[in-house]
Design a protein around this motif. Structure first.
Motif, PDB file in Angstrom:
ATOM      1  N   TYR A 208       3.629  22.716   0.218  1.00 37.30           N
ATOM      2  CA  TYR A 208       3.589  21.808   1.341  1.00 37.30           C
ATOM      3  C   TYR A 208       4.161  20.412   1.020  1.00 37.30           C
ATOM      4  N   ARG A 209       4.378  19.498   1.998  1.00 38.53           N
ATOM      5  CA  ARG A 209       4.915  18.213   1.558  1.00 38.53           C
ATOM      6  C   ARG A 209       4.373  17.216   2.600  1.00 38.53           C
ATOM      7  N   CYS A 210       4.118  16.082   2.082  1.00 37.33           N
ATOM      8  CA  CYS A 210       3.734  15.129   2.999  1.00 37.33           C
ATOM      9  C   CYS A 210       4.771  13.951   3.644  1.00 37.33           C
ATOM     10  N   LEU A 211       4.370  13.869   5.024  1.00 35.66           N
ATOM     11  CA  LEU A 211       5.515  12.990   5.749  1.00 35.66           C
ATOM     12  C   LEU A 211       4.523  11.773   6.342  1.00 35.66           C
ATOM     13  N   CYS A 212       5.404  10.662   6.828  1.00 29.57           N
ATOM     14  CA  CYS A 212       4.886   9.583   7.326  1.00 29.57           C
ATOM     15  C   CYS A 212       4.981   9.503   8.717  1.00 29.57           C
ATOM     16  N   LEU A 213       4.541   8.752   9.617  1.00 28.28           N
ATOM     17  CA  LEU A 213       4.817   8.584  10.981  1.00 28.28           C
ATOM     18  C   LEU A 213       6.030   7.682  11.050  1.00 28.28           C
ATOM     19  N   PRO A 214       6.510   7.377  12.319  1.00 32.13           N
ATOM     20  CA  PRO A 214       7.686   6.618  12.237  1.00 32.13           C
ATOM     21  C   PRO A 214       7.317   5.203  12.023  1.00 32.13           C
ATOM     22  N   GLY A 215       8.202   4.497  11.263  1.00 31.06           N
ATOM     23  CA  GLY A 215       8.030   3.046  11.011  1.00 31.06           C
ATOM     24  C   GLY A 215       7.269   3.004   9.729  1.00 31.06           C
ATOM     25  N   TYR A 216       6.851   4.131   8.926  1.00 28.00           N
ATOM     26  CA  TYR A 216       6.223   4.100   7.669  1.00 28.00           C
ATOM     27  C   TYR A 216       7.241   4.728   6.446  1.00 28.00           C
ATOM     28  N   THR A 217       6.921   4.407   5.327  1.00 30.82           N
ATOM     29  CA  THR A 217       7.522   5.157   4.201  1.00 30.82           C
ATOM     30  C   THR A 217       6.689   5.631   3.114  1.00 30.82           C
ATOM     31  N   LEU A 218       6.993   6.836   2.548  1.00 31.08           N
ATOM     32  CA  LEU A 218       6.143   7.411   1.727  1.00 31.08           C
ATOM     33  C   LEU A 218       6.254   6.790   0.325  1.00 31.08           C
ATOM     34  N   ASP A 220       5.361   6.154  -3.922  1.00 29.62           N
ATOM     35  CA  ASP A 220       5.674   7.173  -4.902  1.00 29.62           C
ATOM     36  C   ASP A 220       4.854   8.189  -5.402  1.00 29.62           C
ATOM     37  N   ASP A 221       3.595   8.091  -4.859  1.00 28.78           N
ATOM     38  CA  ASP A 221       2.711   9.185  -4.949  1.00 28.78           C
ATOM     39  C   ASP A 221       2.594  10.551  -4.224  1.00 28.78           C
ATOM     40  N   GLU A 222       3.660  10.281  -3.163  1.00 27.91           N
ATOM     41  CA  GLU A 222       3.997  11.352  -2.261  1.00 27.91           C
ATOM     42  C   GLU A 222       3.002  11.679  -1.287  1.00 27.91           C
ATOM     43  N   LYS A 223       2.050  10.977  -1.205  1.00 28.24           N
ATOM     44  CA  LYS A 223       0.969  11.072  -0.370  1.00 28.24           C
ATOM     45  C   LYS A 223       0.620  10.068   0.716  1.00 28.24           C
ATOM     46  N   THR A 224       0.680   8.939   0.181  1.00 31.72           N
ATOM     47  CA  THR A 224       0.153   7.503   1.152  1.00 31.72           C
ATOM     48  C   THR A 224       1.421   7.021   1.678  1.00 31.72           C
ATOM     49  N   CYS A 225       1.215   6.235   2.605  1.00 32.94           N
ATOM     50  CA  CYS A 225       2.424   5.621   3.399  1.00 32.94           C
ATOM     51  C   CYS A 225       2.309   4.269   3.687  1.00 32.94           C
ATOM     52  N   THR A 226       3.101   3.646   3.679  1.00 29.82           N
ATOM     53  CA  THR A 226       3.137   1.962   3.842  1.00 29.82           C
ATOM     54  C   THR A 226       4.130   1.827   5.028  1.00 29.82           C
ATOM     55  N   VAL A 227       3.716   0.553   5.669  1.00 35.68           N
ATOM     56  CA  VAL A 227       4.696   0.176   6.813  1.00 35.68           C
ATOM     57  C   VAL A 227       5.873  -0.225   6.375  1.00 35.68           C
ATOM     58  N   ILE A 228       6.892   0.062   6.976  1.00 31.86           N
ATOM     59  CA  ILE A 228       8.194  -0.236   6.347  1.00 31.86           C
ATOM     60  C   ILE A 228       8.439  -1.824   6.503  1.00 31.86           C
ATOM     61  N   ASP A 229       8.733  -2.375   5.618  1.00 32.77           N
ATOM     62  CA  ASP A 229       9.059  -4.021   5.576  1.00 32.77           C
ATOM     63  C   ASP A 229      10.187  -4.224   6.161  1.00 32.77           C
ATOM     64  N   TYR A 230      10.448  -4.404   7.522  1.00 29.90           N
ATOM     65  CA  TYR A 230      11.894  -4.669   8.127  1.00 29.90           C
ATOM     66  C   TYR A 230      12.462  -6.119   7.776  1.00 29.90           C
ATOM     67  N   CYS A 231      11.538  -7.010   7.343  1.00 28.88           N
ATOM     68  CA  CYS A 231      12.026  -8.290   7.040  1.00 28.88           C
ATOM     69  C   CYS A 231      12.916  -8.130   5.727  1.00 28.88           C
ATOM     70  N   SER A 232      12.361  -7.547   4.713  1.00 27.17           N
ATOM     71  CA  SER A 232      12.982  -7.195   3.605  1.00 27.17           C
ATOM     72  C   SER A 232      14.444  -6.664   3.314  1.00 27.17           C
ATOM     73  N   PHE A 233      14.760  -6.314   4.380  1.00 25.22           N
ATOM     74  CA  PHE A 233      15.974  -5.760   4.545  1.00 25.22           C
ATOM     75  C   PHE A 233      17.035  -6.566   4.648  1.00 25.22           C
ATOM     76  N   GLY A 234      16.673  -7.876   4.935  1.00 25.79           N
ATOM     77  CA  GLY A 234      17.315  -8.848   5.137  1.00 25.79           C
ATOM     78  C   GLY A 234      18.298  -8.962   6.541  1.00 25.79           C
ATOM     79  N   ASN A 235      19.141  -9.600   6.884  1.00 26.05           N
ATOM     80  CA  ASN A 235      19.847  -9.728   8.042  1.00 26.05           C
ATOM     81  C   ASN A 235      18.719 -10.168   9.299  1.00 26.05           C
ATOM     82  N   HIS A 236      17.643 -10.496   9.037  1.00 26.34           N
ATOM     83  CA  HIS A 236      16.678 -10.570  10.276  1.00 26.34           C
ATOM     84  C   HIS A 236      16.976 -11.917  11.055  1.00 26.34           C
ATOM     85  N   SER A 237      17.809 -12.776  10.176  1.00 27.92           N
ATOM     86  CA  SER A 237      18.191 -14.203  10.823  1.00 27.92           C
ATOM     87  C   SER A 237      17.144 -14.925  11.443  1.00 27.92           C
ATOM     88  N   CYS A 238      16.092 -14.847  11.064  1.00 23.33           N
ATOM     89  CA  CYS A 238      14.942 -15.686  11.516  1.00 23.33           C
ATOM     90  C   CYS A 238      15.183 -17.175  10.908  1.00 23.33           C
TER      91      CYS A 238
END
Length: 547
Positions: A208-218, A220-238
């Motif tokens: 089996y494998r674990c997956l995350c809901l949209p907007g989350y990323t898996l 390193d433990d390949e089990k838990t999910c964290t909200v994707i930090d869209y701000c850290s991608f840069g280009n947010h221009s706030c």
């Protein structure tokens, strides 16, 4: 065994020269036994067979046969290659060719490879097997006769107890196929195991494998999910601050700014017109903030909002309180309330007025130094916790302690160069048991403004000796403890610092006037009070020994 889930399955069969003819026949039977448990078809499970020795030969691909009978016929027609054992080469072929779309591999259908080998590989398998597993191929390693367990584990998918099988001879491989079929059959590990996936568990055969809901990323433990930090991608221009939210981000402005319609740009607000600023006279807006100003001739008070002709001085104040046994416990509580009334009249803060407290009897104890508390509430709470010493009256020793310790920078007194007035207030109910002359003089010579407050049997000469000049304005006396609250009400410790050499201290224009006023008021109040108590004193003087 029940029919399995849909698979794309490749058998990788060792046909090196060390595999004897009857052993190869058993391998054929093993494959056919497995096929009989599968739901074969173009939209169900597809099967391909690769044999290898020194080279790799595809017997049929995933798309060649759509029916079980045709596959069985294909397996029965295999002619062994009978050369070396290039297992790594075979895995590479399976990964790059057999499991390709051209050969019939389907997207989103689990890929399973079953390697059956009798010997040690003559090439490297660990790296290529790891690469195959990375690409999502689940590998079962079946070792027979002389197979090397280390090599099998290097090929197989984890957990090894489900993916590695070792049998002593080809004769056992047929029975062994039954055990293996159970592993390959459709056990849904997402349902049947404690998978630990935080969001979604996706089953594949034996794994089996674990997956995350949209907007989350898996993680390193390949089990838990964290909200994707869209701000850290840069280009947010706030303009100011970017705040990540589920599936996106939004911009936020610093205090005193507002977000424009573009959702990114911040414009500073005229805070004087948008907030309850509380300025008594006039409010002046600045980017992201504001400040209050006063009319000419008036000063902004400590609250930063109100105006007045006086500004309360910042001081370093140390109170010395008499804890001798003649004070009595109930009176000691009144002394503590007196101290707290004095504190209430001050502007206490780390940068404003600082307060320290020392209790003395036969010995001297710092209850708290100048730098311990920074709010009036903290100081008052600490005062109420002070425990009564109940012994002698060593006022001289207390003055020495105050000078040498309490007004040291180590205990929180501000440096002399800053011209912050140092004030000592001595409270006593009786005659000192040691000499006060030397230390009373030294305290005043050190620039400490000394106040003396006496009650009951306190000796006026001693109070005068402690008090700073002009003495009349720095010493207070009352007949009993209940009257000390009157002193506290009138004792506003305003000071008018002298101009220091080289540095001109900005004078408070009315501190000196108010000092005279409150001292005159205090003296008249105390005179009235004393008159009322003369009769009381003559009737109630305590004849007992005095501490």
């Amino acid at each position: 065994s029940e029919k399995t889930h849909t698979l794309d399955l490749i058998f990788i069969i060792d046909s090196s020269r060390s595999v004897r003819p009857h052993e190869f026949e058993t391998m054929r039977k093993f494959m056919i036994d497995i096929l009989n448990t599968l739901d074969i078809g173009p939209d169900a499970t597809r099967v391909g067979v690769v044999q290898y020795s020194s080279q790799v030969h595809s017997e049929f691909s995933l798309k060649t046969h759509s029916k079980l009978e045709a596959m069985v016929k294909g397996i029965n027609q295999i002619i062994p290659l009978a050369q070396g054992t290039m297992t790594g080469l075979a895995i590479k072929y399976a990964m790059n060719v057999a499991f390709s779309a051209e050969e019939g591999d389907r997207p989103k259908v689990p890929n399973v490879a079953v390697i059956v080998t009798d010997g040690r590989p003559q090439d490297r398998v660990a790296e290529v097997a790891a690469e195959a597993r990375e690409k999502g191929i689940e590998i079962y390693a079946v070792g027979v006769a002389r197979a090397d367990m280390t090599s099998l584990r290097a090929m197989a998918s984890p957990p090894f107890e489900d993916h590695v099988f070792l049998v002593e001879s080809f004769d056992l491989i047929h029975q062994f196929g039954l055990q293996f079929q159970d592993k390959l059959c459709g056990v849904d590990l997402c349902l049947e195991s404690d998978h630990g996936c935080e969001h979604i568990c996706e089953s594949s055969p034996g794994s089996y494998r674990c997956l995350c809901l949209p907007g989350y990323t898996l993680n390193d433990d390949e089990k838990t999910c964290t909200v994707i930090d869209y701000c850290s991608f840069g280009n947010h221009s706030c303009d100011h601050e970017c705040v990540s939210v589920l599936n996106g981000y939004h911009c936020r402005c610093n205090e005193g700014y507002r977000l424009l319609e573009d959702g990114k740009t911040c414009q500073h607000m005229d805070l004087c017109n948008t907030v309850e600023h509380g300025c008594e006279h006039q409010c002046v807006s600045t980017p992201g903030s504001y400040y209050c100003i006063c009319p000419e001739g008036q000063l902004l008070q400590e609250d930063g909002k109100s105006c007045g002709t006086c500004k309360s001085a910042n001081i370093d104040l140390v109170l010395l309180i008499d804890g001798s046994k003649s004070v009595r416990p109930q009176n000691f509580e009144l002394v503590k309330k007196f101290v707290n009334q004095v504190v209430d009249s001050l502007d206490v803060s780390a940068h404003g007025t600082r307060v320290g407290l020392v209790q003395y009897s036969s010995r001297v104890r710092t209850e708290f130094p100048l730098n311990m508390y920074h709010t009036a509430d903290e100081i008052k709470a600490a005062v109420m916790k002070v425990e009564y010493m109940e012994k002698g009256t060593m006022t001289g020793l207390a003055l020495k302690h105050m000078l040498e310790n309490s007004f040291s920078e180590a205990e929180g007194a501000r440096p002399l160069g800053r011209n912050i007035p140092r004030i000592g207030l001595v409270f006593t109910d009786g005659r000192s048991q040691d000499d006060i002359t030397e230390w009373a003089k030294k305290a005043k010579e050190a620039g400490i403004t000394m106040y003396a407050v006496g009650v009951g049997k306190a000796v006026e000469d001693e109070l005068r000796e402690i008090a700073s000049e002009p003495v009349e304005k720095h010493f207070y006396y009352t007949t009993d403890f209940t009257a000390i609250s009157t002193i506290a009400e009138n004792l506003k410790l305003n000071v008018c610092p002298e101009e220091s050499q080289g540095e001109i201290e900005v004078k408070d224009p009315c501190a000196c006037e108010s000092l005279v006023e409150f001292q005159q008021a205090t003296m008249s109040t105390l005179e009235q009070f004393t008159q009322k108590h003369i009769l009381f004193r003559s009737l109630h003087l305590n004849p007992g020994s005095h501490s």
